[in-house]
Design a protein around this motif. Structure first.
Motif, PDB file in Angstrom:
ATOM      1  N   ALA A  20       0.837  -1.191   0.000  1.00 38.54           N
ATOM      2  CA  ALA A  20       0.000   0.000   0.000  1.00 38.54           C
ATOM      3  C   ALA A  20       0.872   1.242   0.000  1.00 38.54           C
ATOM      4  N   ILE A  21       0.530   2.182  -0.884  1.00 40.98           N
ATOM      5  CA  ILE A  21       1.192   3.475  -0.932  1.00 40.98           C
ATOM      6  C   ILE A  21       0.188   4.475  -0.357  1.00 40.98           C
ATOM      7  N   TYR A  22       0.527   5.082   0.760  1.00 34.50           N
ATOM      8  CA  TYR A  22      -0.415   5.944   1.479  1.00 34.50           C
ATOM      9  C   TYR A  22      -1.791   5.272   1.578  1.00 34.50           C
ATOM     10  N   GLY A  23      -1.760   3.997   1.956  1.00 33.06           N
ATOM     11  CA  GLY A  23      -2.992   3.286   2.248  1.00 33.06           C
ATOM     12  C   GLY A  23      -3.761   2.730   1.066  1.00 33.06           C
ATOM     13  N   LYS A  24      -3.269   2.987  -0.165  1.00 32.65           N
ATOM     14  CA  LYS A  24      -3.995   2.489  -1.327  1.00 32.65           C
ATOM     15  C   LYS A  24      -3.061   1.673  -2.222  1.00 32.65           C
ATOM     16  N   PRO A  25      -3.632   0.798  -3.064  1.00 33.11           N
ATOM     17  CA  PRO A  25      -2.785   0.017  -3.964  1.00 33.11           C
ATOM     18  C   PRO A  25      -1.992   0.930  -4.897  1.00 33.11           C
ATOM     19  N   TYR A  26      -0.834   0.433  -5.351  1.00 34.84           N
ATOM     20  CA  TYR A  26       0.051   1.231  -6.196  1.00 34.84           C
ATOM     21  C   TYR A  26      -0.669   1.768  -7.429  1.00 34.84           C
ATOM     22  N   LYS A  27      -1.513   0.929  -8.030  1.00 30.44           N
ATOM     23  CA  LYS A  27      -2.173   1.325  -9.293  1.00 30.44           C
ATOM     24  C   LYS A  27      -2.930   2.645  -9.170  1.00 30.44           C
ATOM     25  N   GLN A  28      -3.457   2.919  -7.955  1.00 28.83           N
ATOM     26  CA  GLN A  28      -4.199   4.172  -7.778  1.00 28.83           C
ATOM     27  C   GLN A  28      -3.290   5.334  -7.389  1.00 28.83           C
ATOM     28  N   GLN A  29      -2.028   5.017  -7.087  1.00 27.56           N
ATOM     29  CA  GLN A  29      -1.146   6.039  -6.533  1.00 27.56           C
ATOM     30  C   GLN A  29       0.070   6.330  -7.410  1.00 27.56           C
ATOM     31  N   ARG A  30       0.021   5.831  -8.660  1.00 28.45           N
ATOM     32  CA  ARG A  30       1.180   5.959  -9.550  1.00 28.45           C
ATOM     33  C   ARG A  30       1.793   7.356  -9.548  1.00 28.45           C
ATOM     34  N   LYS A  31       0.914   8.375  -9.553  1.00 28.58           N
ATOM     35  CA  LYS A  31       1.423   9.736  -9.727  1.00 28.58           C
ATOM     36  C   LYS A  31       2.187  10.232  -8.513  1.00 28.58           C
ATOM     37  N   LEU A  32       2.073   9.492  -7.390  1.00 23.51           N
ATOM     38  CA  LEU A  32       2.805   9.895  -6.194  1.00 23.51           C
ATOM     39  C   LEU A  32       4.216   9.320  -6.178  1.00 23.51           C
ATOM     40  N   VAL A  33       4.513   8.455  -7.146  1.00 22.80           N
ATOM     41  CA  VAL A  33       5.742   7.673  -7.063  1.00 22.80           C
ATOM     42  C   VAL A  33       6.630   7.902  -8.286  1.00 22.80           C
ATOM     43  N   ALA A  34       7.944   8.109  -8.033  1.00 23.72           N
ATOM     44  CA  ALA A  34       8.919   8.182  -9.125  1.00 23.72           C
ATOM     45  C   ALA A  34       9.917   7.040  -8.973  1.00 23.72           C
ATOM     46  N   TYR A  35      10.428   6.579 -10.096  1.00 24.88           N
ATOM     47  CA  TYR A  35      11.283   5.383 -10.067  1.00 24.88           C
ATOM     48  C   TYR A  35      12.518   5.602 -10.935  1.00 24.88           C
ATOM     49  N   VAL A  36      13.679   5.288 -10.376  1.00 24.53           N
ATOM     50  CA  VAL A  36      14.924   5.319 -11.143  1.00 24.53           C
ATOM     51  C   VAL A  36      15.473   3.900 -11.222  1.00 24.53           C
ATOM     52  N   PRO A  37      15.329   3.235 -12.365  1.00 24.49           N
ATOM     53  CA  PRO A  37      15.838   1.864 -12.488  1.00 24.49           C
ATOM     54  C   PRO A  37      17.368   1.855 -12.504  1.00 24.49           C
ATOM     55  N   GLN A  38      17.939   0.668 -12.420  1.00 27.07           N
ATOM     56  CA  GLN A  38      19.394   0.562 -12.554  1.00 27.07           C
ATOM     57  C   GLN A  38      19.805   1.081 -13.920  1.00 27.07           C
ATOM     58  N   LYS A  39      20.909   1.830 -13.914  1.00 29.27           N
ATOM     59  CA  LYS A  39      21.393   2.423 -15.152  1.00 29.27           C
ATOM     60  C   LYS A  39      21.625   1.361 -16.220  1.00 29.27           C
ATOM     61  N   GLY A  40      22.106   0.208 -15.801  1.00 27.30           N
ATOM     62  CA  GLY A  40      22.431  -0.855 -16.753  1.00 27.30           C
ATOM     63  C   GLY A  40      21.221  -1.549 -17.339  1.00 27.30           C
ATOM     64  N   SER A  41      20.009  -1.187 -16.866  1.00 27.39           N
ATOM     65  CA  SER A  41      18.829  -1.917 -17.345  1.00 27.39           C
ATOM     66  C   SER A  41      18.324  -1.391 -18.682  1.00 27.39           C
ATOM     67  N   VAL A  42      18.899  -0.293 -19.178  1.00 27.86           N
ATOM     68  CA  VAL A  42      18.437   0.215 -20.471  1.00 27.86           C
ATOM     69  C   VAL A  42      19.594   0.253 -21.468  1.00 27.86           C
ATOM     70  N   ASP A  43      19.213   0.368 -22.744  1.00 25.73           N
ATOM     71  CA  ASP A  43      20.193   0.411 -23.823  1.00 25.73           C
ATOM     72  C   ASP A  43      20.516   1.877 -24.106  1.00 25.73           C
ATOM     73  N   TRP A  44      21.717   2.313 -23.723  1.00 22.22           N
ATOM     74  CA  TRP A  44      22.062   3.729 -23.867  1.00 22.22           C
ATOM     75  C   TRP A  44      22.387   4.098 -25.313  1.00 22.22           C
ATOM     76  N   ASP A  45      22.375   3.117 -26.219  1.00 21.78           N
ATOM     77  CA  ASP A  45      22.522   3.426 -27.644  1.00 21.78           C
ATOM     78  C   ASP A  45      21.186   3.824 -28.264  1.00 21.78           C
ATOM     79  N   PHE A  46      20.146   3.800 -27.464  1.00 21.54           N
ATOM     80  CA  PHE A  46      18.824   4.169 -27.982  1.00 21.54           C
ATOM     81  C   PHE A  46      18.879   5.567 -28.593  1.00 21.54           C
ATOM     82  N   PRO A  47      18.270   5.738 -29.788  1.00 24.00           N
ATOM     83  CA  PRO A  47      18.412   7.019 -30.485  1.00 24.00           C
ATOM     84  C   PRO A  47      17.586   8.140 -29.853  1.00 24.00           C
ATOM     85  N   THR A  48      18.125   8.773 -28.829  1.00 22.43           N
ATOM     86  CA  THR A  48      17.408   9.878 -28.215  1.00 22.43           C
ATOM     87  C   THR A  48      18.379  10.777 -27.445  1.00 22.43           C
TER      88      THR A  48
END
Lengths: 386, 244
Positions: free
Chosen positions: B63-91
């Protein structure tokens, strides 16, 4: 140009665009092989669909065959999830199995079906203008043009609507999921579109060559640009160019259209691979040579910086001191002179102010590996461009 | 009583029937800067991913502030491991940061001037504004991590999850990142960080969770960051190991 010639080229161009778009995302997701699997395993879907509809261009056939394509992806993932085999092995297991079912179905019913394995594998664009869409006596053009036109329209609409979703789920599935943009939905959406495109293009270019139309343009464009939108546009341009050039090559050689198209795709890739401005083979070799020279230059400047005594800086003894051959020494000295980094006075070489400054900056960069110090020098020297 | 930001009850996660997290109960109060520590394979990343609904647990609830994550997405930010993405991605760096705004935009809607402005501000906060148009493969490891942090900042969340933000970054970047995290805490945000370097835990964090498939301990660093818990978590006499 005759009317059928124009129609064939139109179909070829539409197929090329429709293939290039999902192809870009398959390449970026490192899933190029999946398109190969789909293109083969939809065969049983095509055959069964043909029994039911007796029309290779029927939308029902396309949907049925596309479902087979999605089933392929599901099967590959299920086998992979067991943890017993890797993805490439799973692909290798699934698509021949499905393809072979299709081959047997064709062989068993070959007598009453106008469908043979050759046509399925290679397609025949030249016949496309003969199968026409006629509504209440009005000839609306080749059926396959309408079919691929619809596929392209759907693909384009989805691409424009879900561009940001496709981008984020391709780049970072974890973040995408956390943001509520389900990467699973995007994955299967892309797989469905790829399947529909493959089935639609199947009739025109066949199961094997449709893969080339999906992967080669994206792979080629990826060598030139690092901007997703440009990547899409360039892929489309390469695809259309190769399709049209391929058609005329086939015309000249009196050879297979799909074979010629794929050959052109390969040649275009090769040319870009050789001549691309940044990632191309020649550019890379040139850059490496420049870097070698610049490392030599730096070594030379460091030597001057480290030695006050004149005998160490005498132009005729430099070779011996740095242990270089004459040609290399001359190149380096010329380069240093050209950049006003050294002065030669009475055959004795000494650093100018600019030379000293450069040496110190470069040293600092080598020691700290910090980019900020050399930002202004990057334009002039390859060495510092990483 | 202080508010509870995150509550995890009886969470169990398994890969191929092998449990990687076993019956985790965890309460994270609002406004802490918390480290999750534990050996490799302890399930630290998995814990974060199951809280964020990226991985399906086989049992338990979050529970995020008492409610399931799906209802609270906007309250949460996430930084995955740097190695989990392809840094050659064209952007570009800016474009990656803009991705942080996609959650609040929802499906189909495109980011506009407002999102761009927020992203530029986030880039400035992490000292990366001058790199905004740089292709992401041309960034150093530390710069890539800063871009990821900026992407989380632009989400303007109440809770931040970060998976090993200090991995492969130089000392300057590490200090820059921790300062931003401390600022977030000062602003009343809750920050949860998967962390590897035990030496820096007391200096960087005020709350800590020891994890090794099971939860070993959780609480304020000054109360529970001790040899006893370290030994229980890492399975060796920690003091001896450090002295070597």
């Amino acid at each position: 140009m005759t009317a059928p010639q124009i129609e064939i080229q139109l179909i070829a161009a539409v197929v090329a665009i429709a293939c290039a778009i999902p192809g870009v995302f398959l390449v970026l997701r490192k899933m190029a092989l999946i398109s190969d699997a789909i293109s083969h395993s939809i065969l049983p879907g095509v055959v069964i669909g043909f029994f039911l509809t007796h029309d290779l261009n029927s939308p029902w056939l396309i949907l049925l065959a596309a479902v087979t394509g999605v089933i392929t992806v599901v099967l590959v993932e299920a086998i992979q999830k067991t943890g017993l085999v890797k993805e490439d092995t799973a692909i290798g297991l699934v698509f021949p199995a499905l393809f072979s079912i299709g081959v047997i179905l064709i062989a068993k019913n070959a007598n009453d079906v106008h469908l043979d394995v050759d046509a399925v594998l290679l397609g025949e664009l030249a016949f496309a203008p003969f199968d026409r869409l006629i509504m209440s006596g009005l000839d609306l053009g080749p059926k396959s043009l309408w079919v691929m036109g619809c596929v392209l329209l759907i693909t384009l609409t989805l691409l424009i609507l879900f561009f940001k979703e496709l981008k984020v789920s391709t780049f970072d599935a974890g973040l995408s999921s956390a943001l509520g943009i389900s990467p699973v939905i995007m994955h299967y959406g892309l797989m469905s579109i790829s399947s529909v495109t493959v089935v639609g293009a199947f009739d025109a270019v066949g199961a094997i060559l449709v893969v080339a139309l999906m992967i080669a343009p994206a792979a080629t464009a990826y060598l030139i640009t690092s901007n997703l939108k440009k990547l899409l546009v360039l892929s489309i341009l390469f695809g259309v160019f190769s399709a049209l050039a391929g058609y005329w090559m086939a015309h000249l050689l009196d050879a297979s259209i799909s074979g010629s198209m794929t050959t052109v795709l390969g040649v275009v890739f090769l040319l870009v691979y050789l001549f691309a401005p940044r990632k191309g083979l020649i550019a890379v070799m040139y850059r490496q040579r420049q870097q070698r020279t610049e490392v030599s230059l730096l070594t030379f400047l460091l030597h001057l910086n480290n030695h006050q005594e004149e005998n160490e800086r005498h132009i005729n003894h430099l070779n011996e001191h740095i242990n270089w051959q004459k040609v290399r020494s001359k190149t380096v000295v010329d380069l240093a002179l050209k950049n006003n980094m050294i002065l030669i006075d009475n055959n004795v070489v000494s650093l100018t102010e600019k030379g000293k400054e450069f040496t110190e900056l470069a040293l600092e960069y080598i020691i700290t590996n910090k980019d900020e110090n050399i930002e202004p020098m990057k334009e002039d020297f390859f060495l510092f461009r990483g | 009583m202080e508010k509870i930001a995150i509550q995890v009850d009886d969470l169990t996660v398994a890969y191929n029937y092998k449990p990687v997290l076993w019956d985790i109960d965890l309460v994270i109060p609002e406004g802490v800067l918390m480290a999750i520590v534990g050996p490799n394979g302890a399930g630290k990343s998995t814990l974060i991913k199951s809280i964020l609904d990226i991985i399906d647990p086989i049992a338990g609830s979050v529970a995020i502030y008492g409610k399931p994550y799906k209802q609270q997405r906007k309250l949460v930010a996430y930084v995955p491991q740097k190695g989990s993405v392809d840094w050659d991605f064209p952007t570009t760096a800016l474009d990656v940061v803009m991705m942080g705004t996609y959650g609040s935009l929802g499906w189909i809607k495109r980011p506009g001037q407002k999102e761009k402005k927020a992203s530029l501000e986030a880039l400035e906060k992490v000292g990366m504004l001058s790199f905004k148009n740089r292709q992401i493969s041309q960034l150093s490891g530390g710069q890539q991590q800063r871009v990821f942090l900026a992407r989380a900042l632009v989400q303007n969340a109440s809770i931040y999850f970060m998976d090993e933000p200090f991995q492969g970054v130089d000392a300057t970047t590490e200090i820059a990142i921790i300062n931003i995290l401390k600022e977030l805490r000062k602003a009343g945000k809750t920050v949860v960080v998967v962390h590897h370097d035990l030496q820096t835990v007391p200096e960087y964090f005020d709350w800590v969770t020891f994890l090794n498939v099971k939860k070993i301990a959780t609480g304020p660093v000054k109360d529970i960051f001790n040899d006893d818990n370290l030994t229980k978590t890492y399975g060796i006499n920690y003091k001896v190991a450090i002295n070597k």
